[in-house]
Structure formats: structure tokens, C-alpha cells
Design an enzyme around this catalytic site. Structure first.
Site, mmCIF file in Angstrom:
data_model
loop_
_atom_site.group_PDB
_atom_site.id
_atom_site.type_symbol
_atom_site.label_atom_id
_atom_site.label_comp_id
_atom_site.label_asym_id
_atom_site.label_seq_id
_atom_site.Cartn_x
_atom_site.Cartn_y
_atom_site.Cartn_z
ATOM 1 N N TYR A 103 68.167 15.972 7.178
ATOM 2 C CA TYR A 103 66.877 15.297 7.010
ATOM 3 C C TYR A 103 66.819 14.594 5.660
ATOM 4 O O TYR A 103 66.414 13.431 5.566
ATOM 5 C CB TYR A 103 65.743 16.325 7.135
ATOM 6 C CG TYR A 103 64.372 15.764 6.846
ATOM 7 C CD1 TYR A 103 63.746 14.911 7.752
ATOM 8 C CD2 TYR A 103 63.706 16.080 5.661
ATOM 9 C CE1 TYR A 103 62.484 14.385 7.486
ATOM 10 C CE2 TYR A 103 62.452 15.563 5.391
ATOM 11 C CZ TYR A 103 61.853 14.722 6.301
ATOM 12 O OH TYR A 103 60.615 14.200 6.030
ATOM 13 N N TRP B 138 58.257 22.763 5.195
ATOM 14 C CA TRP B 138 58.647 21.635 6.035
ATOM 15 C C TRP B 138 59.791 22.032 6.962
ATOM 16 O O TRP B 138 59.868 21.561 8.107
ATOM 17 C CB TRP B 138 59.049 20.426 5.192
ATOM 18 C CG TRP B 138 59.633 19.347 6.049
ATOM 19 C CD1 TRP B 138 60.909 18.892 6.063
ATOM 20 C CD2 TRP B 138 58.945 18.614 7.085
ATOM 21 N NE1 TRP B 138 61.076 17.926 7.021
ATOM 22 C CE2 TRP B 138 59.885 17.728 7.666
ATOM 23 C CE3 TRP B 138 57.647 18.616 7.575
ATOM 24 C CZ2 TRP B 138 59.553 16.862 8.704
ATOM 25 C CZ3 TRP B 138 57.318 17.756 8.619
ATOM 26 C CH2 TRP B 138 58.260 16.891 9.169
ATOM 27 N N GLU C 91 52.922 16.249 9.095
ATOM 28 C CA GLU C 91 52.538 16.676 7.743
ATOM 29 C C GLU C 91 51.245 17.481 7.799
ATOM 30 O O GLU C 91 51.062 18.431 7.038
ATOM 31 C CB GLU C 91 52.377 15.465 6.818
ATOM 32 C CG GLU C 91 53.681 14.819 6.385
ATOM 33 C CD GLU C 91 54.552 15.703 5.503
ATOM 34 O OE1 GLU C 91 54.053 16.739 5.008
ATOM 35 O OE2 GLU C 91 55.730 15.362 5.315
#
Length: 200
Positions: A16, A46, A38
Site C-alpha cells: 500500500y 489503517w 477513512e
């Protein structure tokens, strides 16, 4: 390869960091997806969201705002039973609500991207090791305020700044990180989306 410290060692997080974070995005569905994820990430890591992203995409119809906006209370109840996503009623309902708000922005500005990129701030010097990244900025506060005025939810200034970092509106890769130059090159070549006449 030199990377930002937050990339860690988890292979998925490294991919990522190397291939997505900070690369400028102008695709409406990807922008909408990231804004929603988000919101789901608030209070969590995350990496937790990243590992659940395939199921999020499946359940939220690849974050196509047209399709998500048509989801019903029955869909909400069904999603609350799926352990493959974050089972938070408020955030699920927020995603459906935000889809309708995104469609309104597309109608007004021609695309979600044309609206979002209006808030791109003036570039700042590259962060260096030992320094910390801001949790929010004047640009993220402005975008958050405008989104909330337009009916979006779960779009506080910290959430919005994380979105801006990830979608390449700012380049917050550290100065030593090899990905910084890659992102900067893509930002220089990027044709910023401009406001177009809304579809009739």
C-alpha cells in the site's frame, strides 16, 4: 529500498505504501472509496481497514456512488452481520448518505475529483526523520468544513487530512523515502481536474 517508517513490515501495508499512498488520484470511485474507508478507520488502525478492503468493496458495490446511494435499511441490517467489514451502524449509514452527497457534487462540479482538487494546498517542504506529520492542516479543515456543510458525515479535519495524504493532494512521504520522488513526478504530470458543466 528506503521507506517511511509507518510502512512497517506487513507485506500488505508495504504494498500500500509503495504503490498507492500519496499517488495522485482523480478517479471518482476511488476518491469516494477512500473518503468512506477513512471514516471507517476512525479509532482503528489503517492496516485493519486495508485487510478488510476487499470485503468492503464487495459489500459497497466497489464504492460506486450511484449504487451505494440506492442501498436501503435492509442493506444496513445485512451489513451489520458481516464480520468482514467494520460493523458500525453509524459509519455504514454515513457511507450511504455520503454517496448521495457525492452525487450532488458530481452534478454541481462535473465530477467529485473536480470538487476535491479545488482544496489542494501549496506544497510544503518534505518531512524529515525526527519530524512528525501534522494531524490536520488549514486545507483539511477547509475541506472538512465544506463537506459537512454539504451534508457529509464522518469527515472531520483529521480524517480528511489522512484522505488528502493518501490521494496525493499532498506528498507526505518523508524526504529519505524512495516513493517521494515517484509521487512528486506523478503530481507534476497530473492534469488537475477542472470544474465542468454539470450534466443535465
Amino acid at each position: 529500498m528506503e521507506r517511511c517508517g509507518w510502512a512497517g513490515t506487513d507485506p500488505e501495508n508495504v504494498r500500500y505504501h509503495d504503490g498507492e499512498w500519496g499517488r495522485p488520484v482523480t478517479d471518482d470511485n476511488r476518491l469516494f472509496e477512500k473518503l468512506c474507508l477513512e471514516g471507517f478507520q476512525s479509532g482503528l488502525s489503517w492496516l485493519t481497514i486495508l485487510k478488510k478492503r476487499p470485503q468492503f468493496r464487495k459489500q459497497f458495490k466497489n464504492f460506486d456512488p450511484v449504487k451505494v446511494a440506492k442501498m436501503t435499511e435492509a442493506d444496513v441490517e445485512r451489513l451489520l452481520q458481516d464480520a468482514g467489514i467494520i460493523r458500525h451502524r453509524g459509519k455504514i449509514e454515513s457511507t450511504i448518505n455520503n454517496a448521495s452527497r457525492a452525487l450532488a457534487l458530481q452534478k454541481e462540479f462535473g465530477s467529485l475529483a473536480a470538487y476535491i482538487w479545488r482544496f489542494e494546498p501549496t506544497p510544503e517542504p518534505a518531512p524529515t526523520i525526527g519530524g512528525s506529520l501534522p494531524a490536520q492542516t488549514a486545507a483539511s479543515v477547509a475541506l472538512s468544513k465544506d463537506l459537512r456543510k454539504r451534508g457529509f458525515s464522518f469527515v472531520g479535519p483529521t480524517t480528511v487530512y489522512a484522505f488528502m495524504q493518501a490521494m496525493g493532494l499532498v506528498n507526505d512521504h518523508y524526504a529519505h523515502c524512495d516513493c517521494r520522488k515517484v509521487c512528486e513526478a506523478e503530481r507534476k504530470k497530473l492534469k488537475r481536474p477542472s470544474r465542468t458543466e454539470a450534466a443535465t
